[in-house]
Design an enzyme around this catalytic site. Structure first.
Site, PDB file in Angstrom:
ATOM      1  N   THR A  13       0.852  -1.193   0.000  1.00 25.29           N
ATOM      2  CA  THR A  13       0.000   0.000   0.000  1.00 25.29           C
ATOM      3  C   THR A  13       0.889   1.245   0.000  1.00 25.29           C
ATOM      4  OG1 THR A  13      -0.068   0.125   2.417  1.00 25.29           O
ATOM      5  CG2 THR A  13      -1.751  -1.208   1.342  1.00 25.29           C
ATOM      6  N   ASP A  14       0.269   2.407  -0.183  1.00 20.43           N
ATOM      7  CA  ASP A  14       1.031   3.648  -0.104  1.00 20.43           C
ATOM      8  C   ASP A  14       0.288   4.654   0.766  1.00 20.43           C
ATOM      9  OD1 ASP A  14      -0.939   5.047  -1.598  1.00 20.43           O
ATOM     10  OD2 ASP A  14      -0.005   4.476  -3.478  1.00 20.43           O
ATOM     11  N   ALA A  15       0.837   5.870   0.863  1.00 19.62           N
ATOM     12  CA  ALA A  15       0.293   6.866   1.783  1.00 19.62           C
ATOM     13  C   ALA A  15      -1.111   7.335   1.402  1.00 19.62           C
ATOM     14  CB  ALA A  15       1.240   8.062   1.903  1.00 19.62           C
TER      15      ALA A  15
END
Lengths: 133, 133, 133, 133
Positions: A13-15
């Site tokens: 996942t990312d921010a």
């Protein structure tokens, strides 16, 4: 049809809170590796024992719904096309509710390890692909 | 046209000795992030201050030549299309000899952060895209 | 002392909004690759031309402050120790305000490519390390 | 003790032919995520429903034997220490022949989501950790 199951990891996942888009391609490749493994053509065998490579010359994906950490997904792999010196896999990613969250495609060519030039599908590969198709 | 330069890192390669295919998408995104940054729309601003997301709904790549660890590459980013609630970037990757080693595309839609529904391109985004195109 | 500069990318963050911890190790290795490159020992040369590997047998990191997408960081690399068949690099990561956000260490051994056994530091490597220390 | 099983993927290896070192940390975190999930504390719950974070402030690994694409590994996770506002997990990675190929540790602190300051282990976390230890 081959089915691969996995869970979305935090590092995928990312921010923005969701699966980072290029990781869908990575997951599709994980499914492809598991498929080859199930044929006895796993990457360890491919890299050490075969005299050809199967590089990807084209890849594409559609992203239909967001995926979160912990989501349990299923990736279905099918053969979309068998050519003279290439083959195409298609992928469908579904979440735990069987909703399609993404689709994709990878086009592979067969390349001779020594000459690094394109060659016709080796017989062992062609036979295996046809049996599966 | 925007130009981003980087060097292929060891962790971006795989046991076949070359850039792992999904990392071309990752590098394209790095170039896109640098482009947004140059516009004052960097991801930190996007995630914290804007009321919309720009998720990728489609991505594709062609892989034209292998890349090795240490290769110095240049990624050119252009706007391929500006739609009502979407825009498309195209990417061309060249090695240190200016040979095209890969191309790609990402299609983005504008999504409202609260409602999570598609919205027309926000004025600030549309203005910036048009100025660049 | 060698200094490497980079920017935190979206794919290096996770859904908690910050740099994913293992990516600090990845960034440390990026700095180490740039250092070797500056010595004319880049990984392309190491993998293709040298008869030894430099595998990491131990790595550690402290994480002192969160990093966000877009943060511009500096990584300082120093030689912490030169042994008989090993060497240790230490790393200090600072953000754009020169605040230390992380530190780390990697311990490398020299291994003969053919026999896959530990060997004393090859003369070219030892000379280079000493000059830098 | 908690056991997590996985297979080394191509993208986790590098051009030296082996698992890239920082990916051992990534795999340790995958095991930790599966452990939390088994407790009903998975990251989706942590990020959305809890009022604390569990950031890693220190991590270390020893690398004892190389891992290849396709290797089937087992990661055992144990609690090494429960402190006032921190806890430590230890990890042992074994290959398909039950040979130890790597070990590691992660130290986590409990941080209040709003104030971003260190807090004593929340009761639910402490109870769960003690039951498992």
């Amino acid at each position: 049809m081959f089915t691969y199951k996995t869970t979305i990891k935090l590092h995928e996942t990312d921010a923005a809170g969701l699966l980072f888009f290029s990781n869908q391609f990575k997951l599709m490749h994980d499914a492809y590796e598991a498929l080859l493994e199930s044929w006895g053509f796993g990457f360890a065998v491919l890299l050490l024992k075969k005299d050809y490579f199967l590089p990807i010359v084209h890849a594409e994906s559609d992203f239909k719904a967001p995926l979160f950490v912990g989501d349990r997904i299923t990736i279905e792999v099918k053969i979309a096309k068998i050519g003279n010196s290439s083959f195409t896999f298609s992928y469908t990613l579904c979440d735990q509710n069987k909703k399609v969250v993404g689709t994709g495609k990878t086009v592979h060519v067969t390349v001779d390890k020594k000459s690094r030039t394109k060659i016709p599908l080796p017989p062992d590969m062609r036979t295996t692909l046809k049996k599966f198709a």
